[in-house]
Design a protein around this motif. Structure first.
Motif, PDB file in Angstrom:
ATOM      1  N   TYR A 190       0.832  -1.195   0.000  1.00  0.00           N
ATOM      2  CA  TYR A 190       0.000   0.000   0.000  1.00  0.00           C
ATOM      3  C   TYR A 190       0.871   1.252   0.000  1.00  0.00           C
ATOM      4  CZ  TYR A 190      -3.565  -3.314   1.563  1.00  0.00           C
ATOM      5  OH  TYR A 190      -4.411  -4.385   1.665  1.00  0.00           O
TER       6      TYR A 190
ATOM      7  N   ASP B 130       0.268   5.542   0.499  1.00  0.00           N
ATOM      8  CA  ASP B 130      -0.655   6.632   0.782  1.00  0.00           C
ATOM      9  C   ASP B 130       0.149   7.926   0.847  1.00  0.00           C
ATOM     10  OD1 ASP B 130      -2.608   8.363   1.614  1.00  0.00           O
ATOM     11  OD2 ASP B 130      -3.440   7.031   3.139  1.00  0.00           O
TER      12      ASP B 130
ATOM     13  N   ILE C  62      -2.877  -0.903   8.729  1.00  0.00           N
ATOM     14  CA  ILE C  62      -2.642  -2.044   7.829  1.00  0.00           C
ATOM     15  C   ILE C  62      -2.366  -3.312   8.628  1.00  0.00           C
ATOM     16  CG2 ILE C  62      -1.148  -2.961   6.010  1.00  0.00           C
ATOM     17  CD1 ILE C  62      -0.680  -0.016   5.148  1.00  0.00           C
TER      18      ILE C  62
ATOM     19  N   LEU D   5      -5.599   5.440   3.874  1.00  0.00           N
ATOM     20  CA  LEU D   5      -6.019   4.731   2.645  1.00  0.00           C
ATOM     21  C   LEU D   5      -7.400   5.133   2.132  1.00  0.00           C
ATOM     22  CD1 LEU D   5      -4.679   1.132   3.447  1.00  0.00           C
ATOM     23  CD2 LEU D   5      -3.571   2.930   2.128  1.00  0.00           C
TER      24      LEU D   5
ATOM     25  N   TYR E  19      -7.460   4.573  -1.708  1.00  0.00           N
ATOM     26  CA  TYR E  19      -7.460   3.138  -2.033  1.00  0.00           C
ATOM     27  C   TYR E  19      -8.836   2.530  -1.783  1.00  0.00           C
ATOM     28  CZ  TYR E  19      -6.363  -1.837  -1.817  1.00  0.00           C
ATOM     29  OH  TYR E  19      -6.360  -3.195  -2.027  1.00  0.00           O
TER      30      TYR E  19
END
Length: 389
Positions: free
Chosen positions: A57, A59, A75, A150, A153
């Motif tokens: 990921y 960000d 996460i 996120l 996302y």
């Protein structure tokens, strides 16, 4: 929901297995699974130093050390829960056998990321990902870091986000205009327990319902009531407990000399509803500095109880008139004046009864759970079938 779908599995992601009480009865086509998790301080630190985090990921909005740590925790927490979900044979079987499936996260936060991850592990010919969004999981300005991980996302990978207020929808659309069409308001609601009849009594009964924490500002209710010193027959009842309970009780003992008060503590929701049915509640107060859209106000409104509340989050969408709203940073005298106005208004009893009817009608038209949830799940089912809301 059970009337719209063949089978449902509820996965409770942060409920210790030691909790055995069945709080709600469930229909025959619903299965509940608990993922045993205790996210105390020690375990939070373990998540922060964990090396098993998915590092795929990115960000760009995590632009400080603290934000990066928050992202890491976010996460790691989701990865920890995801691991147990993917290792559960019953959950695997449930998803694998479903040719059509709706993934539904009640929060636009950790469970939303888990939902996206689970859906990726089980490719389906027909799937839909949806999430609600409330307060802490929506308003970044309410977070200490002014950051929620996120967002981009999650918005990209979830089909529809349903904020529970128009205010929440407006904020999310403004911050992420690219996803405007997939952000849609869907009100929560409460069950109809009947309209509270009112008799012309001298006592003016005030109720508030919330945790006793800083954000709820029950101390400001005390300070406001303390300014009403020349009106007899006022009683205030508060339902709820919390870390500031002793402080607030001591303040009430010190300040409220001419007003009766009763702290009921933490009680079952049914006890609050029973109180509304059996008592002539004159006014409901909410002094919170932050809200999504308060269910406690919905419940009070369903009985026709007038409400005075702070103008935060989606609260204004429940209140019948702006004159019953107070500013987020109100002074006690402002709330005190509003309460006195309502006390005087009740003296013209026929007008007060009309006000109660107006409150009840606003609830009926906007926050009746039977109507709202039936419509919501029908839209979701139709979207699964047609991909068009």
């Amino acid at each position: 929901m059970s009337k719209k779908f063949d089978s449902i599995m509820i996965v409770a992601c942060e409920v210790p297995l030691s909790i055995k009480n069945e709080i709600r009865k469930i229909p025959a086509n619903v299965k509940v699974k608990k993922i045993d998790r205790n996210f105390n301080t020690f375990n939070k630190v373990k998540l922060l130093i964990s090396k098993n985090t998915n590092n795929n990921y990115f960000d760009s909005r995590a632009d400080s050390l603290y934000k990066k740590l928050f992202l890491k925790y976010f996460i790691s927490k989701s990865s920890s829960i995801l691991k147990d979900i993917l290792e559960d044979d019953e959950i695997n079987k449930f998803i694998s056998k479903s040719s059509e499936i709706v993934y539904y996260s009640y929060w636009f936060f950790v469970t939303a990321l888990i939902m996206v991850n689970v859906s990726e592990k089980f490719p389906s010919n027909n799937k839909l990902l949806i999430s609600r969004a409330h307060r802490y999981d929506l308003y970044e300005e309410e977070n200490k870091l002014k950051y929620l991980p996120l967002r981009e996302y999650l918005l990209k990978n979830i089909d529809y986000i349903f904020p529970v207020s128009k205010n929440g929808t407006s904020v999310l659309r403004k911050d992420f205009p690219k996803y405007y069409d997939k952000i849609i308001t869907s009100y929560l609601g409460t069950i109809d327990h009947g309209y509270s009849t009112m008799v012309e009594k001298k006592e003016f009964l005030i109720v508030s319902v919330s945790r006793i924490e800083a954000v709820k500002r029950i101390d400001k209710i005390v300070e406001s009531l303390a300014l009403i010193d020349d009106i007899p027959d006022i009683k205030w009842v508060h339902f709820g407990s919390g870390s500031e309970e002793k402080i607030v009780k001591d303040l009430a003992q010190k300040k409220l000399k001419g007003i009766k008060f009763d702290f009921k503590g933490a009680v079952q929701n049914d006890d609050i509803l029973k109180f509304y049915k059996e008592n002539d509640v004159s006014l409901f107060l909410n002094a919170s500095s932050s809200e999504g859209i308060p269910v406690a106000i919905m419940e009070a409104s369903s009985f026709g109880i007038p409400v005075i509340a702070t103008n935060v989050g989606g609260t204004s969408e429940i209140i019948i008139n702006d004159k019953y709203l107070i500013d987020k940073e109100f002074q006690p005298i402002e709330l005190s004046n509003k309460i006195e106005e309502m006390i005087n208004y009740k003296k013209t009893f026929s007008n007060y009864l009309e006000l109660r009817k107006e409150v009840r009608n606003k609830w009926e038209n906007n926050f009746n759970s039977y109507t709202n949830y039936s419509d919501f799940y029908l839209k979701v089912k139709n979207e699964l079938d047609t991909k068009k809301l």
